[in-house]
Design a protein around this motif. Structure first.
Motif, mmCIF file in Angstrom:
data_model
loop_
_atom_site.group_PDB
_atom_site.id
_atom_site.type_symbol
_atom_site.label_atom_id
_atom_site.label_comp_id
_atom_site.label_asym_id
_atom_site.label_seq_id
_atom_site.Cartn_x
_atom_site.Cartn_y
_atom_site.Cartn_z
ATOM 1 N N VAL A 57 -16.694 4.072 -2.755
ATOM 2 C CA VAL A 57 -15.511 4.664 -2.713
ATOM 3 C C VAL A 57 -15.739 6.527 -2.470
ATOM 4 C CG1 VAL A 57 -13.360 5.653 -3.801
ATOM 5 C CG2 VAL A 57 -13.969 3.110 -3.768
ATOM 6 N N ALA A 117 -10.723 2.654 0.807
ATOM 7 C CA ALA A 117 -11.011 2.972 -0.452
ATOM 8 C C ALA A 117 -9.790 2.328 -1.266
ATOM 9 C CB ALA A 117 -10.700 4.592 -0.541
ATOM 10 N N SER A 153 -4.736 7.059 -1.974
ATOM 11 C CA SER A 153 -5.106 6.516 -0.565
ATOM 12 C C SER A 153 -3.823 5.967 -0.169
ATOM 13 C CB SER A 153 -5.960 5.115 -0.829
ATOM 14 O OG SER A 153 -7.405 5.560 -1.242
#
Length: 157
Positions: free
Chosen positions: A68, A47, A15
């Motif tokens: 997620v 996330a 991420s």
């Protein structure tokens, strides 16, 4: 490091890397993001925050990590929509070709604002492949990888 911490650490790292890539493209290479580009950053923020939460409070992983998966899959869907706008399969409110009539005052107001990137005009492409098109398999792949890891844990492997 415990095995349970590997998955959230992976999600956090990916991420952060995806957001760093987007910010480097924007500020390092001057590629102006459109509204849909900015929207596609939000799931990576969510996330990453969720993964950080699971790293801090591992007992929440059972409920947070499936979210997620959903976040990455939704982001893939947003990217599919963005590709459709870029390819002009459908219109969007942030397209340059909205097709609405303007009078002189509307035109003057638009000219006084800084130019915004249009969702149907990719800031970058290589042989017709745009960043939104790259995000479709990237986000879907991440979602499926995290899902597979979660299912493997339930099987005891």
């Amino acid at each position: 490091m415990k095995n349970a911490a590997r998955l959230p650490l992976f999600v956090l790292a990916v991420s952060v890397a995806a957001l760093a890539f987007a910010l480097t493209a924007e500020y390092g290479f001057g590629l102006k993001p459109c509204v849909l580009c900015l929207v596609q950053r939000v799931p990576f923020v969510l996330a990453g925050l969720a993964a950080g939460l699971v790293l801090a409070l591992p007992r929440l992983g059972r409920w947070v990590m499936p979210l997620v998966v959903l976040t990455f899959l939704v982001n893939s869907g947003i990217a599919v929509y963005h590709v459709g706008v870029e390819q002009k399969w459908w219109a969007s409110s942030c397209s340059g070709s909205a097709g609405q009539a303007l009078d002189v005052t509307d035109l003057a107001a638009m000219m006084s604002k800084p130019a915004e990137a249009q969702c149907d005009e990719p800031a970058w492409q290589w042989h017709g492949i745009t960043m939104a098109a790259l995000n479709v398999p990237f986000s879907a792949g991440l979602g499926l990888m995290v899902l597979a890891a979660l299912l493997r844990r339930k099987d005891g492997r």
